[in-house]
Design an enzyme around this catalytic site. Structure first.
Site, PDB file in Angstrom:
ATOM      1  NE  ARG A   8      -4.367  -1.139   0.251  1.00 29.27           N
ATOM      2  CZ  ARG A   8      -5.378  -1.188   1.112  1.00 29.27           C
ATOM      3  NH1 ARG A   8      -5.469  -0.307   2.070  1.00 29.27           N
ATOM      4  NH2 ARG A   8      -6.306  -2.093   0.970  1.00 29.27           N
ATOM      5  NE  ARG A  12      -7.673   5.957   2.400  1.00 31.18           N
ATOM      6  CZ  ARG A  12      -8.565   5.152   2.978  1.00 31.18           C
ATOM      7  NH1 ARG A  12      -9.812   5.535   3.106  1.00 31.18           N
ATOM      8  NH2 ARG A  12      -8.203   3.988   3.455  1.00 31.18           N
ATOM      9  NE  ARG A  21     -10.571   6.922  -4.238  1.00 36.56           N
ATOM     10  CZ  ARG A  21     -11.775   7.091  -4.757  1.00 36.56           C
ATOM     11  NH1 ARG A  21     -11.945   7.909  -5.790  1.00 36.56           N
ATOM     12  NH2 ARG A  21     -12.825   6.458  -4.274  1.00 36.56           N
ATOM     13  CG  ASP A  58      -8.830  -3.431  -4.096  1.00 36.28           C
ATOM     14  OD1 ASP A  58      -8.269  -2.712  -3.240  1.00 36.28           O
ATOM     15  OD2 ASP A  58      -9.571  -4.381  -3.786  1.00 36.28           O
ATOM     16  CE1 TYR A 134     -12.850  -7.482   2.163  1.00 33.75           C
ATOM     17  CE2 TYR A 134     -11.132  -9.023   1.488  1.00 33.75           C
ATOM     18  CZ  TYR A 134     -11.544  -7.927   2.229  1.00 33.75           C
ATOM     19  OH  TYR A 134     -10.656  -7.278   3.045  1.00 33.75           O
TER      20      TYR A 134
END
Ligand code: CP3
Length: 331
Positions: A8, A12, A21, A58, A134
């Protein structure tokens, strides 16, 4: 000097990431816009001079490409229209994967040509079990009751889903390598919730099948496995016939890893991402301790999990300095 990159590393915590973004509302559309994905892939390389870039994408692009509905809710993370029974598997198909994921492969081609020759480009995929979590939970979970309930009570139908995901992940990794990825990482983020026997069937065995299939086509491309939070069961993943390296989470002791894993396989890891938030002397001591234990063998410096949003970017620059200036102590 061991190479360093961070899980990562695009995200952010970087103001330049937040700026890009902000130009796309949907996170998946952002992943599927090659110019933007390439820009944020390159940002941490420009800022910190890391040894590897990881393509911005992702793990949930695979369920999306198979035909399951996937979206990201602001501040809540991923959501999926959950699978509730095996009759729904028929709606999932590998056929559309290459078209739907073409923007990811375009981004890899563009990123590879934009990167310095000595900076590696990593591709990646979610492991079948983590994707199944998920897909069946419909998002994140605290107890994984739905996916475990299914896997324990109906292993035959759970195996059908895992087999479909093995094939889809083999396709996705193969296309990434053919587009220019120099190495690939398999993220089994939720492996650690399984007991030993199920860990073998639903995590290790699918990962080994994927690795063998990918290696039969691309024998020289290293495959890194990240079975997160499996503790001493990491010994099962010591499989140089399948993996070039094992990525270790923070819970694995560096001393134990040096003794039990590193003689057999390259290891990657495992600074606590919260040490990178703390920075300063605490981070220096801990990074140096890891280097002293592991940098004498085959080693890639990384975190034990992804960079968190509250990380001060200057601490990343400091960490890169620590790794680059590390010298083996004469013993
Ligand atoms: O490492 C990199 O820099 C490459 C990009 C990357 C992302 N996700 C970007 C992302 C990678 C390798 C992943 C993998 C991933 N995605 C995993 C496996 C690794 C792990 O963390 O265990 C998992 C489980 C996911 C699923 C996922 N995607 C979650 C749970 C979330 C929400 C978490 C959050 O921080 O909001 C995402 C969204 C996501 N994927 C973000 C990024 C940068 C944040 C989205 C945003 O910008 O708002």
């Amino acid at each position: 000097t061991p190479p360093i990159w961070l899980m990562r590393q695009a995200g952010r915590y970087l103001p330049e990431y937040r700026a890009v973004r902000a130009t796309t509302r949907s996170f998946l559309d952002f992943c599927y816009t090659p110019d933007k994905a390439v820009e944020v892939t390159l940002q941490p390389i420009r800022r910190f001079g890391l040894d590897a870039a990881i393509i911005f994408s992702d793990i949930l692009v695979v369920p999306d490409a198979l035909g399951q509905k996937v979206w990201f809710e602001e501040g809540e993370g991923p959501k999926l229209e959950a699978l509730t029974d095996p009759s729904q598997f028929g709606q999932l198909s590998r056929a559309r994967l290459p078209d739907r994921l073409a923007p990811v492969y375009d981004a890899i081609r563009l990123a590879r040509s934009a990167l310095p020759a000595d900076t590696a480009l990593l591709g990646f995929a979610g492991a079948p079990f983590t994707l199944a979590c998920y897909m069946i939970e419909g998002g994140g979970s605290r107890d994984f009751a739905k996916v475990k309930g299914w896997a324990y009570a109906h292993p035959e139908s759970f195996a059908l889903l895992i087999d479909l995901l093995v094939e889809a992940v083999v396709d996705h990794l193969t296309y990434q390598i053919e587009a220019g990825a120099d190495a690939v990482q398999l993220f089994d983020s939720w492996a650690g919730v399984l007991p030993e026997e199920q860990l073998f069937s639903w995590s290790l065995d699918p990962l080994v099948r994927i690795a063998h299939a990918v290696r039969s086509r691309h024998p020289r491309t290293p495959i890194i496995a990240f079975p997160r939070a499996v503790g001493p069961a990491a010994l099962m993943y010591r499989r140089p016939d399948a993996f070039a390296a094992l990525s270790l989470d923070t819970g694995i002791g560096a001393h134990w890893a040096a003794k039990e894993l590193q003689p057999h396989i390259c290891v990657q890891g495992n600074l606590d991402p919260l040490m990178l938030v703390a920075g300063g002397v605490a981070m220096e001591r801990e990074a140096t301790r890891i280097l002293d234990k592991l940098a004498h063998g085959s080693f890639v410096f990384n975190l034990g999990h992804g960079v968190v949003p509250q990380t001060p970017p200057d601490n990343v620059a400091h960490l890169v300095d620590i790794v680059r200036n590390w010298k083996p102590s004469v013993s």
